[in-house]
Design an enzyme around this catalytic site. Sequence first.
Site, PDB file in Angstrom:
ATOM      1  N   ASP A  78       9.575  -2.181 -22.226  1.00  0.00           N
ATOM      2  CA  ASP A  78       9.912  -2.967 -23.410  1.00  0.00           C
ATOM      3  C   ASP A  78      10.145  -2.086 -24.628  1.00  0.00           C
ATOM      4  O   ASP A  78      10.965  -2.404 -25.493  1.00  0.00           O
ATOM      5  CB  ASP A  78       8.801  -3.974 -23.696  1.00  0.00           C
ATOM      6  CG  ASP A  78       8.859  -5.164 -22.759  1.00  0.00           C
ATOM      7  OD1 ASP A  78       9.494  -5.041 -21.697  1.00  0.00           O
ATOM      8  OD2 ASP A  78       8.274  -6.219 -23.084  1.00  0.00           O
ATOM      9  N   CYS A 119       3.671  -1.785 -16.094  1.00  0.00           N
ATOM     10  CA  CYS A 119       4.118  -2.265 -17.402  1.00  0.00           C
ATOM     11  C   CYS A 119       4.357  -3.775 -17.423  1.00  0.00           C
ATOM     12  O   CYS A 119       4.180  -4.467 -16.424  1.00  0.00           O
ATOM     13  CB  CYS A 119       5.335  -1.475 -17.858  1.00  0.00           C
ATOM     14  SG  CYS A 119       4.922   0.244 -18.249  1.00  0.00           S
ATOM     15  N   ASP A 120       4.847  -4.235 -18.564  1.00  0.00           N
ATOM     16  CA  ASP A 120       4.732  -5.627 -18.989  1.00  0.00           C
ATOM     17  C   ASP A 120       5.087  -6.687 -17.945  1.00  0.00           C
ATOM     18  O   ASP A 120       4.280  -7.543 -17.613  1.00  0.00           O
ATOM     19  CB  ASP A 120       5.615  -5.852 -20.226  1.00  0.00           C
ATOM     20  CG  ASP A 120       5.176  -5.007 -21.396  1.00  0.00           C
ATOM     21  OD1 ASP A 120       4.683  -3.898 -21.160  1.00  0.00           O
ATOM     22  OD2 ASP A 120       5.325  -5.440 -22.534  1.00  0.00           O
ATOM     23  N   LYS A 121       6.326  -6.683 -17.453  1.00  0.00           N
ATOM     24  CA  LYS A 121       6.771  -7.761 -16.566  1.00  0.00           C
ATOM     25  C   LYS A 121       6.551  -7.438 -15.099  1.00  0.00           C
ATOM     26  O   LYS A 121       6.602  -8.320 -14.249  1.00  0.00           O
ATOM     27  CB  LYS A 121       8.267  -8.064 -16.789  1.00  0.00           C
ATOM     28  CG  LYS A 121       8.645  -8.235 -18.234  1.00  0.00           C
ATOM     29  CD  LYS A 121       7.747  -9.218 -18.952  1.00  0.00           C
ATOM     30  CE  LYS A 121       7.861  -9.107 -20.456  1.00  0.00           C
ATOM     31  NZ  LYS A 121       7.526  -7.793 -21.007  1.00  0.00           N
ATOM     32  N   CYS A 191       1.280   1.980 -22.489  1.00  0.00           N
ATOM     33  CA  CYS A 191       0.977   2.289 -23.893  1.00  0.00           C
ATOM     34  C   CYS A 191      -0.469   1.946 -24.243  1.00  0.00           C
ATOM     35  O   CYS A 191      -1.005   0.925 -23.832  1.00  0.00           O
ATOM     36  CB  CYS A 191       1.956   1.561 -24.800  1.00  0.00           C
ATOM     37  SG  CYS A 191       3.664   2.119 -24.559  1.00  0.00           S
ATOM     38  N   SER A 468       5.574  -8.660 -28.965  1.00  0.00           N
ATOM     39  CA  SER A 468       4.929  -7.605 -28.200  1.00  0.00           C
ATOM     40  C   SER A 468       3.419  -7.746 -28.323  1.00  0.00           C
ATOM     41  O   SER A 468       2.909  -8.270 -29.319  1.00  0.00           O
ATOM     42  CB  SER A 468       5.361  -6.241 -28.736  1.00  0.00           C
ATOM     43  OG  SER A 468       4.496  -5.227 -28.297  1.00  0.00           O
TER      44      SER A 468
END
Length: 552
Positions: A78, A119-121, A191, A468
């Site tokens: 992202d 990570c995110d998704k 992150c 975010s």
Amino acid sequence: MRSDLMTKGLGRAPSRALLKAMGLTDEEMARPLIGIANSANEYVPGHAHLDRIVEAVKAGIRMAGGTPLEFSTIGVCDGLAMGHVGMKYSLASREVIADSVEIMTVAHPLDGLVLVPNCDKIVPGMLMAALRVNIPAVAVSGGPMLAGRFAGKKADVITVFEAVGRVKAATMTLEQLGELEGCACPGVGSCAGMFTANSMNCLTEALGLGLPGNGTIPAVHAARIRLAKTAGMKVMELVSKNVTPRQIATPAAFRNAIAVDMALGCSTNTVLHVPAIAREAGIVIDLDLFDQVSSRTPHICSLSPGGPNHLEDLDRAGGVQAVLKELVRGGHADPTVMTATGATLGENLKSAAILDADVIRPLEQPHHPVGGIAILRGNLAPDGGVVKQSAVDPVMLKNVGKARVFDSEEAAVEAILEAAIKPGEIVVIRYEGPRGGPGMREMLNPTSALAGMGLDRSVALITDGRFSGGTRGAAVGHVSPEAAHGGPIALVQDGDEISIDIPAKRIDLNVPEEELARRRKAWKPPQPKITEGYLARYAQQVSSAAQGAVLG
């Protein structure tokens, strides 16, 4: 074993021949075949090291008598996609990941799965697939990045995002920004703060589909490699006992995960992903459940972007297991649920302890008496909006201001950076929802710009897009129905008065109903922003954010 469909019997001689073409022996084919979904790639820092994690998983599988078979999935960062058309693909990639893991698992019958996201998704996409195919599975993430240091203080990627606004506000030089770029992200991993990736990795552990330590052990620590080996061994144990994800991810386990979400102050994106994951198990989780759990669960960890600590601090303080033990003590989590360790949560927690009460506070001394996320409703968001209330300055918990309306993220960012937004105004960004975006872009650029320019204590932001996990400030997202569906956010005009009352969980457009009726009659659906390719199909099929933005 399921893999017998591919390896056993006279008619499967061609399949065996193809497997032998890769060097597999008869002995290896006779063992349980364990798929490893690996989302490694060379340009996402959370995924650049996953091949090493996967090698450790393979070692664990082999030690326990299985045969590992690795396959790949995509993974969008992202941070790299932020602020341009690429972000439209981020949330939409979740469905592609889920579908690809399902396809590989069913097309080539496997006996078990190890999911290696970071990570995110990618995390929710893989969990959706695991619950969909429902064969024994364990998730092991790549782990969080260490925090950087700049000017004697901790830094992370959000420090850099906010520094852009500081440069525009002349409180930081370009030379200082260049120095910050080189030290904010010191190495691989997701992150460093409680942003979406780490939120989902922690919730995977809380849900029971990840092993203790999954959410917090830093990416560069040897303990992460040991955890990956253990995951390989544990999936073999689950295969032998035929313990499947739906036996672990029960309604009680999802409630545990939501309680941890509130205690940690996780990303608002969990409100999209947790319902989507649960849906694959036939479990309905709506915004009301998040609200109920939030209202009774204290916020006991203050992590970046809302606080001073990072994932490495949470790990050192006892990690998610210590948080769960504290929640169980207070009656906020159910210790009887089964986990991927093969034991119950209560059994896992016997050795857990809070090792630093400044990082994980006791329930009696929380940062906030209620959870990190709040669901707001009102005539501006009849189906709900979401705010990370743990990252909102107290002076902004109640707010009345005049609307400044923008029909795209880019237009809003330009206005913020050109100092066209004044204290007391409320920025409204619309036509950025799941269908209208399409893809429901994150709004980290505008929220970081506001923070960097010192406006996060005086300007609120409302959008039918999302934020975010690194966003801080009075930022209300997921406003539903979205503008592209004719939701009330489509009717807002510059100068309209908007009231936000986070403690009362209200968000209202203070315009007479007769005037709104006039505007509604004049409103026309917008033309699609993208008319071909995957996103065009996605926009036609995606549900409201209030239902997790899933495909029908």
